[in-house]
Design an enzyme around this catalytic site. Structure first.
Site, mmCIF file in Angstrom:
data_model
loop_
_atom_site.group_PDB
_atom_site.id
_atom_site.type_symbol
_atom_site.label_atom_id
_atom_site.label_comp_id
_atom_site.label_asym_id
_atom_site.label_seq_id
_atom_site.Cartn_x
_atom_site.Cartn_y
_atom_site.Cartn_z
ATOM 1 N N ASP A 6 -11.448 76.606 8.735
ATOM 2 C CA ASP A 6 -10.875 76.487 10.078
ATOM 3 C C ASP A 6 -11.501 75.298 10.786
ATOM 4 O O ASP A 6 -12.524 75.400 11.458
ATOM 5 C CB ASP A 6 -11.122 77.781 10.865
ATOM 6 N N ALA A 7 -10.874 74.129 10.604
ATOM 7 C CA ALA A 7 -11.398 72.880 11.164
ATOM 8 C C ALA A 7 -10.501 72.291 12.240
ATOM 9 O O ALA A 7 -10.935 71.456 13.016
ATOM 10 C CB ALA A 7 -11.586 71.854 10.049
ATOM 11 N N LYS A 8 -9.224 72.705 12.257
ATOM 12 C CA LYS A 8 -8.241 72.245 13.247
ATOM 13 C C LYS A 8 -8.245 70.719 13.372
ATOM 14 O O LYS A 8 -8.267 70.159 14.470
ATOM 15 C CB LYS A 8 -8.469 72.910 14.602
ATOM 16 N N ARG A 9 -8.185 70.044 12.246
ATOM 17 C CA ARG A 9 -8.175 68.587 12.240
ATOM 18 C C ARG A 9 -6.810 68.062 12.669
ATOM 19 O O ARG A 9 -5.792 68.718 12.484
ATOM 20 C CB ARG A 9 -8.533 68.053 10.859
ATOM 21 N N THR B 143 -7.032 74.288 8.410
ATOM 22 C CA THR B 143 -6.189 74.325 9.603
ATOM 23 C C THR B 143 -6.080 72.931 10.209
ATOM 24 O O THR B 143 -7.049 72.158 10.228
ATOM 25 C CB THR B 143 -6.753 75.297 10.658
#
Length: 299
Positions: free
Chosen positions: A94-97, A124
């Protein structure tokens, strides 16, 4: 490597739809593991992985809560990812790059390439800079049997600030999912599910049902279950009936299964493990029961 969506669905069918979130919140890592230090995060995360193995098919480490410790925190994340792989667990990092050009290529390589330093089955990403920001992740997913998890309708209260705003007669999150249709089709496997997942928060069941209509072949990653207030029925609202049960993704639980009552003051690691394993088992049973009951209701 086997198609990401096929692996995830097979695991969820075998063990249930629970995804165990590994979120090392500040000042909550028990002293048993070394407290809120890089080594403490790694030891605690590895213990969560061991507790989840055989009880869930997938874990989701939260990058930001490791990254706050700098390079040593990222090494702790690396240890947790490697331990998950060794335990046979899938990893959604879960890095939301979300960025453009070579920067996006760098992020994609870090998590989805064959020799990625942070082993991940999926990562993510934030689509709100545009479709070109997703392309490097899609390419890595295609090449390596990985997944891309795109934010659609998130579980936080502030999601209404932008995601729910009207854009030419539909909410923004719906327009985003419409634009993702070619990518969803592009990553679809032989079993019909796509390795492009959508984040669909448990706190918005009506929106999840709308997303399922818009993207019938996309798997969902559902945050908001457990400590954030979402129940099992709401968490599964966007799933579809398949062979007598609801399926279509995984439901994340973090604090409710990794910090259950009594775990932070457990006398020893054996006692801690018993509490965490029981919490994982309870969440998995709750979701699996509702997946069966929900399908019966729809029949």
């Amino acid at each position: 490597m086997t198609h990401f969506a096929s692996r995830l669905i097979a695991g969820a069918r075998q063990l249930g739809p629970l995804c165990v979130g590994i979120d090392p919140h500040p000042r909550r890592i028990p002293a048993l593991f070394g407290g809120d230090t890089p080594d403490g995060l790694a030891a605690w995360g590895e213990a969560v992985v061991a507790a989840a193995a055989g009880r869930a098919c997938v874990v989701k480490p939260q990058v930001g809560l490791f990254e706050r410790h700098g390079p040593d925190g990222m090494r702790a994340l690396q240890r947790v990812c490697d331990a998950s792989k060794a335990a046979g667990l899938m990893v959604i990092t879960d890095a939301k790059r979300g960025d453009i050009g070579t920067t996006a290529k760098g992020y994609a390589a870090a998590y989805l390439s064959q020799d990625a330093p942070f082993y991940s089955d999926a990562v993510t990403v934030n689509p709100y800079m545009g479709m070109d920001t997703l392309e490097p992740f899609l390419q890595q997913a295609e090449a390596n049997g990985k997944g891309v998890v795109v934010l659609a309708r998130t579980s936080n209260s502030g999601s209404a600030d932008f995601q729910a705003k009207d854009l030419e007669g539909a909410p923004l999150y719906a327009r985003v999912v419409e634009a993702l249709a070619p990518a969803i089709e592009r990553l679809k496997g032989a079993d019909g599910w796509s390795s492009l997942m959508l984040v669909a928060g448990a706190t918005g069941p009506d929106e999840a049902r709308k997303l399922r209509t818009l993207a019938p072949d996309a798997l969902f990653l559902v945050p908001g279950y457990g400590a954030q207030g979402g129940g099992a029925a709401d968490a599964l609202a966007g799933f579809a009936e398949v062979d007598g049960r609801l399926e279509g993704g995984v439901v994340n639980a973090s604090r409710s299964v990794t910090f259950p009552d009594g775990s932070e003051s457990a006398a020893d690691k054996t006692a801690w493990t018993s509490l965490v394993e029981a919490a994982i088992d309870a969440a998995q049973a709750d979701l699996s029961t509702h997946a069966r009951l929900g399908a019966a209701t729809l029949a």
